[in-house]
Motif scaffolding. Structure first.
Motif, PDB file in Angstrom:
ATOM      1  N   ASP A  79     -45.983  -9.387  70.029  1.00  0.00           N
ATOM      2  CA  ASP A  79     -46.606 -10.197  71.672  1.00  0.00           C
ATOM      3  C   ASP A  79     -46.547 -11.423  72.484  1.00  0.00           C
ATOM      4  O   ASP A  79     -46.680 -11.130  73.457  1.00  0.00           O
ATOM      5  CB  ASP A  79     -47.909  -9.399  71.339  1.00  0.00           C
ATOM      6  CG  ASP A  79     -48.372  -8.265  71.352  1.00  0.00           C
ATOM      7  OD1 ASP A  79     -46.882  -8.037  70.849  1.00  0.00           O
ATOM      8  OD2 ASP A  79     -49.411  -7.728  69.662  1.00  0.00           O
ATOM      9  N   GLN A  83     -46.009 -11.917  76.131  1.00  0.00           N
ATOM     10  CA  GLN A  83     -46.762 -12.539  76.970  1.00  0.00           C
ATOM     11  C   GLN A  83     -45.538 -13.455  77.754  1.00  0.00           C
ATOM     12  O   GLN A  83     -46.351 -13.778  79.205  1.00  0.00           O
ATOM     13  CB  GLN A  83     -47.404 -13.085  76.287  1.00  0.00           C
ATOM     14  CG  GLN A  83     -49.790 -13.524  77.217  1.00  0.00           C
ATOM     15  CD  GLN A  83     -50.069 -13.178  78.021  1.00  0.00           C
ATOM     16  OE1 GLN A  83     -49.706 -11.780  78.021  1.00  0.00           O
ATOM     17  NE2 GLN A  83     -49.588 -13.295  78.978  1.00  0.00           N
ATOM     18  N   ASP A  99     -43.935  -3.188  78.723  1.00  0.00           N
ATOM     19  CA  ASP A  99     -43.930  -3.022  77.740  1.00  0.00           C
ATOM     20  C   ASP A  99     -43.318  -1.322  77.271  1.00  0.00           C
ATOM     21  O   ASP A  99     -42.713  -0.641  76.706  1.00  0.00           O
ATOM     22  CB  ASP A  99     -45.467  -1.964  77.320  1.00  0.00           C
ATOM     23  CG  ASP A  99     -47.003  -2.951  77.128  1.00  0.00           C
ATOM     24  OD1 ASP A  99     -46.407  -4.248  76.863  1.00  0.00           O
ATOM     25  OD2 ASP A  99     -48.212  -2.839  77.628  1.00  0.00           O
TER      26      ASP A  99
END
Length: 198
Positions: A79, A83, A99
């Motif tokens: 994650d 980011q 994603d």
């Protein structure tokens, strides 16, 4: 007197030298390079809602930011890594598309685990030979076809996303599954002369 046989490149590529080079050297050329097919598949997903030139101008940036389209690395993005990607101004920052890149990398790896490459997968739909279309005008070229709809449906069942029939038809054009150069374009005959196995 007008020469109706004059050969001119497809009109869509004339707005930018990057576009023209892509048209002249890549678009419609039968492609069997697994890494590049995967790259094109992800980039076509990035294109959704945008023009291809917008993505094409950032292709080198995507290669840097997307770990050179290494499916293993993309599938393992944390994650925190995603980011960081979304904060990188070198690419088109869209969370759904970032994603999607990871989701599609995982779906691709699942295919490979089943013994199926993208190369064999896509070319099986045309029995190993590019479809040779004979369009005279840009307005004749479809945005999607029954075949792209079939491939799109199958890919979605395999866990891919951002692979709608329009995206898949653009992918088919890019990797030379179909030859959609106009008949008036010198690249039509050049691509038609190529053989995917030869």
């Amino acid at each position: 007197m007008k020469n109706d046989n004059k050969q001119e490149p497809c009109g869509w590529c004339l707005s930018d030298p990057i576009y023209r080079d892509y048209h002249d050297s890549e678009w419609g050329v039968p492609l069997r390079d697994e890494q590049r097919i995967f790259e094109f598949l992800l980039l076509e997903g990035v294109q959704a809602g945008l023009s291809w030139i917008t993505v094409l101008k950032r292709r080198e940036n995507y290669r840097l930011v997307y770990d050179n389209f290494d499916a293993q690395k993309i599938a393992a993005w944390s994650d925190q890594r995603k980011q960081a990607i979304l904060s990188d101004a070198r690419i088109i920052r869209n969370r759904l598309k970032v994603d999607s890149a990871q989701r599609n990398a995982r779906a691709y790896l699942d295919m490979r685990d089943q013994g199926l490459t993208l190369t064999d997968y896509f070319w099986a739909f045309v029995e190993g030979e590019a479809i040779q279309n004979s369009f005279e005008k840009l307005s004749d070229v479809p945005a999607e076809t029954p075949l792209s709809q079939q491939i799109s449906k199958d890919l979605k069942q395999r866990g891919f996303n951002f692979v709608g029939p329009t995206i898949i038809y653009a992918h088919m054009q890019a990797m030379g599954l179909v030859n959609d150069h106009l008949l008036s374009c010198p690249r039509h005959s050049a691509c038609a002369a190529l053989r995917v196995n030869g």
